[in-house]
Design an enzyme around this catalytic site. Structure first.
Site, PDB file in Angstrom:
ATOM      1  N   ASP A 285      -6.423   4.426  -4.763  1.00 58.21           N
ATOM      2  CA  ASP A 285      -7.402   3.928  -3.275  1.00 58.21           C
ATOM      3  C   ASP A 285      -8.070   5.749  -3.343  1.00 58.21           C
ATOM      4  O   ASP A 285      -8.137   6.608  -4.556  1.00 58.21           O
ATOM      5  CB  ASP A 285      -6.564   3.605  -2.118  1.00 58.21           C
ATOM      6  CG  ASP A 285      -7.832   3.410  -1.274  1.00 58.21           C
ATOM      7  OD1 ASP A 285      -7.967   1.883  -0.794  1.00 58.21           O
ATOM      8  OD2 ASP A 285      -7.562   4.221  -0.072  1.00 58.21           O
TER       9      ASP A 285
ATOM     10  N   LYS B 109       0.893  -1.113   0.076  1.00 54.55           N
ATOM     11  CA  LYS B 109       0.052   0.154   0.003  1.00 54.55           C
ATOM     12  C   LYS B 109       0.265   1.373  -0.189  1.00 54.55           C
ATOM     13  O   LYS B 109       1.647   1.040   0.500  1.00 54.55           O
ATOM     14  CB  LYS B 109      -0.982  -0.066   1.530  1.00 54.55           C
ATOM     15  CG  LYS B 109      -2.084   0.710   0.926  1.00 54.55           C
ATOM     16  CD  LYS B 109      -3.377  -0.119   0.072  1.00 54.55           C
ATOM     17  CE  LYS B 109      -4.640   1.664  -0.126  1.00 54.55           C
ATOM     18  NZ  LYS B 109      -5.760   0.728  -0.790  1.00 54.55           N
TER      19      LYS B 109
HETATM   20  P1  NDP Z   1     -12.102   8.006  -3.592  1.00 54.00           P
HETATM   21  O1  NDP Z   1     -11.722   9.046  -3.105  1.00 54.00           O
HETATM   22  O2  NDP Z   1     -13.187   7.940  -4.602  1.00 54.00           O
HETATM   23  O3  NDP Z   1     -14.181   7.873  -2.411  1.00 54.00           O
HETATM   24  C1  NDP Z   1     -13.812   8.292  -1.031  1.00 54.00           C
HETATM   25  C2  NDP Z   1     -15.389   9.082  -0.622  1.00 54.00           C
HETATM   26  O4  NDP Z   1     -14.773   8.351   0.974  1.00 54.00           O
HETATM   27  C3  NDP Z   1     -16.014  10.560  -0.942  1.00 54.00           C
HETATM   28  O5  NDP Z   1     -17.420  10.523  -0.472  1.00 54.00           O
HETATM   29  C4  NDP Z   1     -15.248  11.199   0.481  1.00 54.00           C
HETATM   30  O6  NDP Z   1     -15.591  12.466   0.410  1.00 54.00           O
HETATM   31  C5  NDP Z   1     -15.589   9.886   1.064  1.00 54.00           C
HETATM   32  N1  NDP Z   1     -15.123  10.361   2.625  1.00 54.00           N
HETATM   33  C6  NDP Z   1     -13.042  10.156   2.325  1.00 54.00           C
HETATM   34  N2  NDP Z   1     -12.816  10.163   3.859  1.00 54.00           N
HETATM   35  C7  NDP Z   1     -13.466  10.785   4.353  1.00 54.00           C
HETATM   36  C8  NDP Z   1     -12.997  10.939   6.321  1.00 54.00           C
HETATM   37  N3  NDP Z   1     -12.198  10.724   6.657  1.00 54.00           N
HETATM   38  N4  NDP Z   1     -15.060  11.071   6.348  1.00 54.00           N
HETATM   39  C9  NDP Z   1     -15.934  10.969   5.369  1.00 54.00           C
HETATM   40  N5  NDP Z   1     -15.857  11.200   4.584  1.00 54.00           N
HETATM   41  C10 NDP Z   1     -14.494  11.049   3.572  1.00 54.00           C
HETATM   42  O7  NDP Z   1     -12.159   6.859  -2.797  1.00 54.00           O
HETATM   43  P2  NDP Z   1     -12.379   5.234  -2.866  1.00 54.00           P
HETATM   44  O8  NDP Z   1     -13.911   5.765  -3.124  1.00 54.00           O
HETATM   45  O9  NDP Z   1     -12.332   4.501  -3.910  1.00 54.00           O
HETATM   46  O10 NDP Z   1     -12.358   4.264  -1.686  1.00 54.00           O
HETATM   47  C11 NDP Z   1     -13.789   4.710  -0.710  1.00 54.00           C
HETATM   48  C12 NDP Z   1     -12.754   3.633   0.755  1.00 54.00           C
HETATM   49  O11 NDP Z   1     -12.859   1.685  -0.402  1.00 54.00           O
HETATM   50  C13 NDP Z   1     -11.533   3.311   1.203  1.00 54.00           C
HETATM   51  O12 NDP Z   1     -11.575   3.170   2.548  1.00 54.00           O
HETATM   52  C14 NDP Z   1     -10.888   2.518  -0.274  1.00 54.00           C
HETATM   53  O13 NDP Z   1      -9.523   2.082   0.669  1.00 54.00           O
HETATM   54  C15 NDP Z   1     -11.681   1.480  -0.338  1.00 54.00           C
HETATM   55  N6  NDP Z   1     -11.284   0.661  -1.162  1.00 54.00           N
HETATM   56  C16 NDP Z   1     -11.210   0.988  -2.276  1.00 54.00           C
HETATM   57  C17 NDP Z   1     -10.563   0.114  -3.659  1.00 54.00           C
HETATM   58  C18 NDP Z   1     -10.876   0.913  -5.353  1.00 54.00           C
HETATM   59  O14 NDP Z   1     -10.486  -0.012  -6.263  1.00 54.00           O
HETATM   60  N7  NDP Z   1     -10.982   2.233  -5.364  1.00 54.00           N
HETATM   61  C19 NDP Z   1     -10.518  -1.210  -3.647  1.00 54.00           C
HETATM   62  C20 NDP Z   1     -10.776  -1.733  -2.091  1.00 54.00           C
HETATM   63  C21 NDP Z   1     -11.388  -0.559  -0.891  1.00 54.00           C
HETATM   64  P3  NDP Z   1     -14.780  13.776   0.538  1.00 54.00           P
HETATM   65  O15 NDP Z   1     -15.401  13.827  -1.312  1.00 54.00           O
HETATM   66  O16 NDP Z   1     -15.616  14.746   0.807  1.00 54.00           O
HETATM   67  O17 NDP Z   1     -13.432  13.567   1.064  1.00 54.00           O
END
Ligand code: NDP
Length: 445
Positions: free
Chosen positions: A165, A125
């Site tokens: 991510d 990571k």
């Molecule tokens: P994105 O950056 O596309 O989206 C993240 C979302 O979560 C946004 O809506 C963001 O809001 C919100 N968010 C992030 N941090 C916080 C916080 N501290 N409190 C509240 N809301 C928050 O990321 P992904 O969709 O790719 O990832 C989301 C989750 O999925 C993570 O945990 C990641 O590790 C996990 N994941 C992702 C994978 C992938 O293929 N992308 C694979 C496996 C797991 P804002 O825009 O306001 O920050």
């Protein structure tokens, strides 16, 4: 004191001030007690001590210039955690909260997740405390180029293959890939999540969300249920949340919430396909806030709140770690929630996990439920190596069968270790055994 507790204490002493990392280790180690009890060979080979320590941690300076010409500096990190099963593989996160503790927890989880996929992938990571929010495309590009200028020394298609991510999507992968190619003068599958015209795989953007829903579908089948007519709460509005919403809707469920770090929308009528297209445009192109959805469609907006007080049958936490507290979990259960499938990594606090397991709801932990993303990254690597690209249907079918296989491993392994239906035990034990056995076969390295 048991072997597991002894090693946990040593790891704890060795990694002070890293709460997220220790939380992930605690959860995995607790699950492994019956496994280690049954197979003494793991103790003799010092597997727990070795598996908790990353093979390599790389920390570097990332200097870049903002649009005003001012020099800026961030910290870049790559954790190359475990290569027993294949090249290191895991995403890159750009978020101001990124630190060693968070990336080590994510890397540690990734090792077991990648093992569950049945593909030859080690775990890693990386990321930076750089915040892409509010930055221009030019600033993001200059940052990505500087980040890759150092990272390129450490990665490669057979060594370490990063992906996206939080904060790293198609735009950032494009800038990093372009820089890698320029420096190394080679066009290889060194990153996954690439654009479709230049080596990306169909279904990769959809894969984590779709996968979390496919996993949930398998869990529902064990109780003779489907998504038809179910009310679903989703958190986040990024990559994972968007495609979770799309798939749940396709399977007949009604998604009533999405969120971002400012608040939650509650749309009782459901976020159907057209409204979801609006969110995709809002988040992926305009880079706006979820509140604008409530203004456009006239639904409720809860400033500063998460979705867990909304009445739902199924919950898909798809934002970030520890977003479901013990209190949130109790609220979900009180409102009749019968399934939680984690799109995000470690979104449930230890108190929430305990409650879900104790109440025997269908609870799919992230390392199983969100493994669809890395699985499809593995499929992207295979296509790159063969210089082929498979059709959408082909990749989606493979993704579905991988999620079905992961579900089966969890179910079988939970039963084997004496707690049928406990997906936390099932995922941790099944993921661990493969890595541990490979480590033993490869000697003390
Ligand atoms: P994105 O950056 O596309 O989206 C993240 C979302 O979560 C946004 O809506 C963001 O809001 C919100 N968010 C992030 N941090 C916080 C916080 N501290 N409190 C509240 N809301 C928050 O990321 P992904 O969709 O790719 O990832 C989301 C989750 O999925 C993570 O945990 C990641 O590790 C996990 N994941 C992702 C994978 C992938 O293929 N992308 C694979 C496996 C797991 P804002 O825009 O306001 O920050």
């Amino acid at each position: 004191m048991s072997y597991v507790d002894e090693v946990f204490q040593a790891v704890s002493r060795h990694n002070p001030g890293e709460p997220e990392f220790m939380q992930a280790v605690r959860e995995v180690f607790d699950s492994l007690k019956p496994v280690v009890e049954q197979r003494k060979v793991y103790r003799d080979a010092g597997i727990l001590e070795r598996i908790a320590e990353p093979e390599r941690q790389i920390v570097f300076r990332v200097p870049w210039q903002d649009d005003k010409g001012k020099p800026r500096v961030n910290r870049g990190i790559r954790i190359e955690y475990n290569s027993a099963l294949g090249p290191y593989k895991g995403g890159i996160r750009f978020h101001p909260t990124v630190n060693l503790s968070i990336l080590k927890f994510l890397g540690f989880e990734q090792v077991f997740k990648n093992s569950l996929t049945t593909l030859p992938l080690g775990g890693g990571k990386g990321g930076s405390d750089f915040d892409p929010k509010g930055k221009s495309d030019g600033e993001v590009m200059r940052f990505c180029q500087s980040f890759m200028l150092e990272l390129q020394r450490h990665i490669g298609p057979d060594t370490d293959v990063p992906a996206g991510d939080i904060g790293v999507g198609a735009r950032e992968i494009g800038y990093m890939f372009g820089q890698y190619k320029r420096i190394r003068n080679e066009f290889t599958g060194v990153l996954t999540g690439k654009g479709l015209k230049w080596g990306g795989s169909l279904i990769r953007p959809e894969a984590t969300g779709y996968g979390a829903v496919y996993f949930a579908e398998e869990m529902l089948k064990t109780r003779g249920e489907t998504f038809k007519g179910k009310t679903v709460a989703v958190s986040g509005s990024g990559n994972v949340a968007q495609f979770t919403t799309e798939k749940v809707t396709e399977l007949g469920g009604k998604v009533v919430s999405m969120s971002d770090s400012n608040g939650t929308i509650y749309d009782k009528d459901g976020i159907g396909d057209q409204k979801l297209r609006y969110i995709m445009e809002l988040k992926n192109v305009k880079r706006g806030r979820i509140k604008e959805y409530a203004e456009k469609f006239g639904c409720e907006y809860r400033e500063g709140a998460n979705p867990w007080s909304i009445k739902c049958d199924c919950a898909f936490p798809s934002a970030t770690q520890n977003e479901i507290s013990g209190k949130d979990a109790a609220e979900l259960l009180k409102n009749g929630c019968m399934l939680v499938s984690e799109g995000a990594n470690m979104p449930s606090s230890p108190e929430a996990v305990s409650l879900f397991v104790e109440k025997k709801i269908l609870y799919g932990p992230g390392k199983a439920a969100n493994a669809g993303g890395v699985s499809t990254s593995g499929l992207e690597m295979s296509q790159n190596a063969q210089r082929l690209s498979w059709s959408r249907e082909e990749v989606d079918k493979k993704l579905n069968s991988i999620m079905v296989a992961i579900h089966k491993q969890c179910v079988d392994s939970a039963r084997e270790y004496g707690d049928a239906g406990n997906y936390v035990l099932g995922a941790n034990a099944a993921g661990f055994v493969k890595v541990a056995d490979a480590m033993i076969e490869q000697g003390i390295v």
